[in-house]
Every structure is written in structure tokens, then in C-alpha cells.
Enzyme design. Structure first.
Site, PDB file in Angstrom:
ATOM      1  N   LYS A 133       0.818  -1.210   0.000  1.00 48.80           N
ATOM      2  CA  LYS A 133       0.000   0.000   0.000  1.00 48.80           C
ATOM      3  C   LYS A 133       0.853   1.262   0.000  1.00 48.80           C
ATOM      4  O   LYS A 133       0.462   2.272  -0.577  1.00 48.80           O
ATOM      5  CB  LYS A 133      -0.949   0.023   1.208  1.00 48.80           C
ATOM      6  CG  LYS A 133      -2.125  -0.931   1.076  1.00 48.80           C
ATOM      7  CD  LYS A 133      -3.216  -0.564   2.064  1.00 48.80           C
ATOM      8  CE  LYS A 133      -4.409  -1.490   1.980  1.00 48.80           C
ATOM      9  NZ  LYS A 133      -5.451  -1.155   2.951  1.00 48.80           N
ATOM     10  N   LYS A 165      -4.264  -9.896  -6.688  1.00 49.54           N
ATOM     11  CA  LYS A 165      -5.467 -10.193  -5.906  1.00 49.54           C
ATOM     12  C   LYS A 165      -6.643  -9.378  -6.437  1.00 49.54           C
ATOM     13  O   LYS A 165      -6.458  -8.224  -6.829  1.00 49.54           O
ATOM     14  CB  LYS A 165      -5.172  -9.785  -4.453  1.00 49.54           C
ATOM     15  CG  LYS A 165      -6.210 -10.174  -3.445  1.00 49.54           C
ATOM     16  CD  LYS A 165      -5.879  -9.581  -2.077  1.00 49.54           C
ATOM     17  CE  LYS A 165      -6.275  -8.122  -1.997  1.00 49.54           C
ATOM     18  NZ  LYS A 165      -6.432  -7.585  -0.636  1.00 49.54           N
ATOM     19  N   LYS A 184     -10.988  -4.031  -4.714  1.00 50.17           N
ATOM     20  CA  LYS A 184     -11.867  -2.923  -5.081  1.00 50.17           C
ATOM     21  C   LYS A 184     -11.078  -1.688  -5.469  1.00 50.17           C
ATOM     22  O   LYS A 184     -11.612  -0.783  -6.092  1.00 50.17           O
ATOM     23  CB  LYS A 184     -12.830  -2.623  -3.941  1.00 50.17           C
ATOM     24  CG  LYS A 184     -12.166  -2.392  -2.600  1.00 50.17           C
ATOM     25  CD  LYS A 184     -13.186  -2.542  -1.489  1.00 50.17           C
ATOM     26  CE  LYS A 184     -12.544  -2.662  -0.129  1.00 50.17           C
ATOM     27  NZ  LYS A 184     -13.314  -3.403   0.829  1.00 50.17           N
TER      28      LYS A 184
HETATM   29  P1  AMP Z   1     -10.795  -5.661   2.959  1.00 49.06           P
HETATM   30  O1  AMP Z   1     -11.672  -5.399   1.801  1.00 49.06           O
HETATM   31  O2  AMP Z   1      -9.348  -5.462   2.646  1.00 49.06           O
HETATM   32  O3  AMP Z   1     -11.240  -4.966   4.199  1.00 49.06           O
HETATM   33  O4  AMP Z   1     -10.927  -7.212   3.262  1.00 49.06           O
HETATM   34  C1  AMP Z   1     -11.980  -7.771   3.988  1.00 49.06           C
HETATM   35  C2  AMP Z   1     -11.874  -9.283   4.025  1.00 49.06           C
HETATM   36  O5  AMP Z   1     -11.991  -9.841   2.708  1.00 49.06           O
HETATM   37  C3  AMP Z   1     -10.534  -9.795   4.573  1.00 49.06           C
HETATM   38  O6  AMP Z   1     -10.785 -10.938   5.351  1.00 49.06           O
HETATM   39  C4  AMP Z   1      -9.772 -10.148   3.335  1.00 49.06           C
HETATM   40  O7  AMP Z   1      -8.792 -11.141   3.566  1.00 49.06           O
HETATM   41  C5  AMP Z   1     -10.872 -10.664   2.426  1.00 49.06           C
HETATM   42  N1  AMP Z   1     -10.512 -10.489   1.002  1.00 49.06           N
HETATM   43  C6  AMP Z   1     -10.294  -9.298   0.365  1.00 49.06           C
HETATM   44  N2  AMP Z   1      -9.982  -9.502  -0.933  1.00 49.06           N
HETATM   45  C7  AMP Z   1      -9.996 -10.855  -1.127  1.00 49.06           C
HETATM   46  C8  AMP Z   1      -9.748 -11.693  -2.265  1.00 49.06           C
HETATM   47  N3  AMP Z   1      -9.415 -11.194  -3.449  1.00 49.06           N
HETATM   48  N4  AMP Z   1      -9.867 -13.029  -2.102  1.00 49.06           N
HETATM   49  C9  AMP Z   1     -10.198 -13.555  -0.885  1.00 49.06           C
HETATM   50  N5  AMP Z   1     -10.432 -12.820   0.211  1.00 49.06           N
HETATM   51  C10 AMP Z   1     -10.335 -11.480   0.113  1.00 49.06           C
END
Ligand code: AMP
Ligand code: TRP
Length: 336
Positions: free
Chosen positions: A113, A195, A198
Site C-alpha cells: 500500500k 489479488k 476494489k
Molecule cells: P478488505 O476489503 O481489505 O477490508 O478485506 C476484507 C476481508 O476480505 C478480509 O478478510 C480479506 O482477507 C478478504 N478479502 C479481500 N480480498 C480478497 C480476495 N481477493 N480473495 C479472498 N479474500 C479477500
């Protein structure tokens, strides 16, 4: 009883990666009566990168509504906003003072990041994992359901909890991550080395939970694949089709082996068309519920209910922590 705790940022809308990597597991854990679950929208984490106030508000409500629309139940679980429980900020600060620069510098999410902010890296990005550690420890979590990318943060949390316990006496449970065997890392539809996220500038790389069926169709039909045509799972040689097969499997409940059998002799086009149906079928009822929740105004009441449950546990932990550390407690908190 086991305590389950997890959270998602409101720095954007939720993607299919969030749903498969995290929400599916939230639901599974919530439906086990042995578990007491706390699911939060981590709006304090969202501001570690600059947010437009109007957008932050909208996205925070959207993420909370998507939890409920996906089947997280306000009566079974505590669903709340992190900023509604001030103990999170307090515990984050305490964890901050317990951590070392070196261990925070090793966090791969920080390294990734911070590259986007080369000139002036927000210090909140650096201390992000200590706020996150505070989240889990406030609830004495046993289990933390997350995707693969959060594993390192949970390992750091375990180290900080152990450090605190050694310094000040037994206080925290040591939490463990629960990462799904399949679907812990859903990749971009445009670049299987990245990965699904968003924050990807390439809109075609991710599907959001509120994408319309025609958008879902376009994104899946345009997803990159190798030049072959065999629907076979091979992460090394065929990462793109393997990613699509993972999505198919997680959303339909059909094993990867059975998907290979089903599409034996068929081309990518036929597989992708069916995948569109699988995704739309999964997300349509969620989107319908999402609309109802947003229109009814019930969201604020459900979040209030969640915050009350969260307060009851978090406030007790923070008082205990402060007392152990030698803070002078206010007179109304003194034990008789
Ligand atoms: P975040 O959007 O970064 O707050 O992530 C929220 C949750 O979604 C966390 O548990 C992440 O590990 C999971 N997560 C985010 N992106 C992915 C992805 N591409 N594949 C699997 N899990 C994800
Ligand atoms: N850092 C997590 C992410 O980006 C979100 C998060 C914040 C979290 N606090 C948490 C996840 C506590 C699990 C437990 O995905």
C-alpha cells in the site's frame, strides 16, 4: 462458547473476493450455536488512506447493509461500526505502544500500500495492524475468519497479545485465523497474478456484490484466459481458468474435480456462460435484500443493537487492560 471476530473496510464497495474469502465463512461460523460472533465495518481503518466524507458515509452504510443482506443476522451476531465503540481507538493506541517499528515494517500489506503513496506515506498505514490487533483482542477472539492476505496481521496480533500477557499478566486470549481452503485468494479477472481488489484501477478486474447481471456477464466473458481451451485446474500453468473455477466451486458448492468432469470436452465459452449464471444466481437475492434494507431505514437500528453488544464486551476488556497497565481509573470505575 467460542468468540469469533472479523471486519472489513469501508474504503469501497465489497467485491466477490470479500464475499468468497470472508463473508461465506462468517455465515458458517455464525450458524454454529457454539459461537458468539462480532462482525464490524472498520471505518477507522478506512481513513488510513484519504476518504471523501460523503463517500465514506455511503460506503460504510453499504458495507453494513451487505453484511445483513448476505445473511449475517442482527439477532445472532453483533454487527456494528468500529467508530461506534471508542474502545477500538484506545486499544489501537495501546497496541501501538507495544509494537516495534521493525515488525510493522515487515508487513507485506504496508509494503504494497505504501508504494502508492511514495512521496508522503500516511503514518496510519504503518500502524494499521496495531489498530487491527486491538479489534481482535478487545473481544478476546478465539477465531478470526479472513482471506489469505490478512494472515500476517493475525500473526502479529498473536505476538502482541503474548507480549502484553508476559509484561502485565495473563489478559488476552491468543486468536487464530480461519482461512478457507478454497477461495482464500480470489485473483483479478484481468491479471491472475494480482489479488481481486476494489481499489484496482481496472474495473474489469473485479466484480462487486452490487454489480448488475449485465455487468457481471460482461466482466466474466471478458476475463482473460490462456490460449488453450481445456477447463482444467492448474494454478501454475493455467492460473486464469483456475481462478474462475475456484469462483465457480465456492459459489455453487460443486467441487473442482466435478467441475472438470462437467466441462470435459467443452470450451471456455460454455464454462464462462454457466459461471455468469452461478454468480448472478448467488448475488441477485442478496442485491434484492440489500435494496430493501437500504430503503427501510432498519440499518441504523440493527447497528445500534450490534454496538450495544460490542460495548458490553469491549468496555470490560479495556478497563481491565488499563488497570493492569497502571492507569489511574476514574472514581466511578474503582472496584469496591
Ligand atoms: P478488505 O476489503 O481489505 O477490508 O478485506 C476484507 C476481508 O476480505 C478480509 O478478510 C480479506 O482477507 C478478504 N478479502 C479481500 N480480498 C480478497 C480476495 N481477493 N480473495 C479472498 N479474500 C479477500
Ligand atoms: N485489515 C482487515 C482487512 O483489510 C480488516 C480488519 C480490521 C480486520 N480489523 C480486523 C479483520 C479484525 C479481522 C479482524 O481485510
Amino acid at each position: 462458547m467460542k468468540r469469533v471476530m472479523s471486519g472489513m473496510q469501508s474504503s469501497g464497495t465489497l467485491t466477490m473476493g470479500n464475499y468468497i474469502g470472508a463473508i461465506l465463512n462468517y455465515k458458517k461460523l455464525q450458524d454454529d450455536p457454539e459461537n458468539e460472533c462480532f462482525f464490524t465495518v472498520v471505518d477507522l481503518h478506512a481513513i488510513t488512506t484519504p476518504q471523501d466524507p460523503k463517500l465514506l458515509k455511503e460506503q460504510t452504510e453499504a458495507v453494513a447493509a451487505l453484511y445483513f443482506a448476505s445473511g449475517i443476522d442482527a439477532d445472532k451476531s453483533a454487527v456494528f461500526l468500529q467508530s461506534h465503540v471508542p474502545a477500538h481507538a484506545e486499544m489501537g493506541w495501546i497496541m501501538n505502544t507495544l509494537s516495534y517499528m521493525g515488525e510493522l515494517e515487515r508487513m507485506t500489506q504496508f509494503k504494497d500500500k505504501s508504494q502508492k503513496h511514495q512521496e508522503s506515506i500516511p503514518s496510519g498505514l504503518f500502524t494499521y495492524p496495531t489498530l487491527m490487533a486491538g479489534d481482535m483482542l478487545l473481544y478476546q477472539a478465539d477465531i478470526v475468519p479472513v482471506g489469505e492476505d490478512q494472515k500476517q496481521h493475525i500473526e502479529l496480533t498473536r505476538d502482541l497479545a503474548q507480549r502484553f500477557n508476559q509484561r502485565y499478566g495473563e489478559t488476552f486470549k491468543i486468536p487464530s485465523s480461519e482461512i478457507p481452503e478454497v477461495g482464500a485468494r480470489i485473483m483479478s479477472l484481468q491479471d491472475a497474478k494480482k489479488k481481486m481488489s476494489k481499489s484496482d484501477e481496472n474495473q474489469g478486474g473485479f466484480i462487486t456484490m452490487v454489480d448488475e447481471p449485465n455487468v457481471i456477464k460482461k466482466k466474466i466473458m471478458r476475463a482473460t484466459t490462456d490460449s488453450g481451451n481445456e477447463v482444467r485446474f492448474d494454478k501454475e500453468e493455467k492460473p486464469e481458468i483456475s481462478n474462475l473455477m475456484t469462483i465457480y466451486s465456492c459459489l455453487s458448492g460443486i467441487s473442482i474435480k466435478d467441475i472438470e468432469k462437467k466441462y470435459d470436452g467443452l470450451m471456455y465459452g460454455a464454462f464462462k456462460k454457466d459461471l455468469v449464471d452461478v454468480v448472478v444466481e448467488q448475488f441477485s437475492p442478496i442485491q434484492q435484500k440489500y435494496k430493501e434494507i437500504r430503503e427501510s431505514g432498519s440499518l441504523y437500528h440493527m447497528l445500534q443493537q450490534g454496538a450495544e453488544k460490542a460495548h458490553a464486551v469491549a468496555d470490560r476488556t479495556i478497563e481491565d487492560v488499563k488497570e493492569k497497565m497502571g492507569f489511574v481509573l476514574p472514581v466511578n470505575k474503582l472496584k469496591k
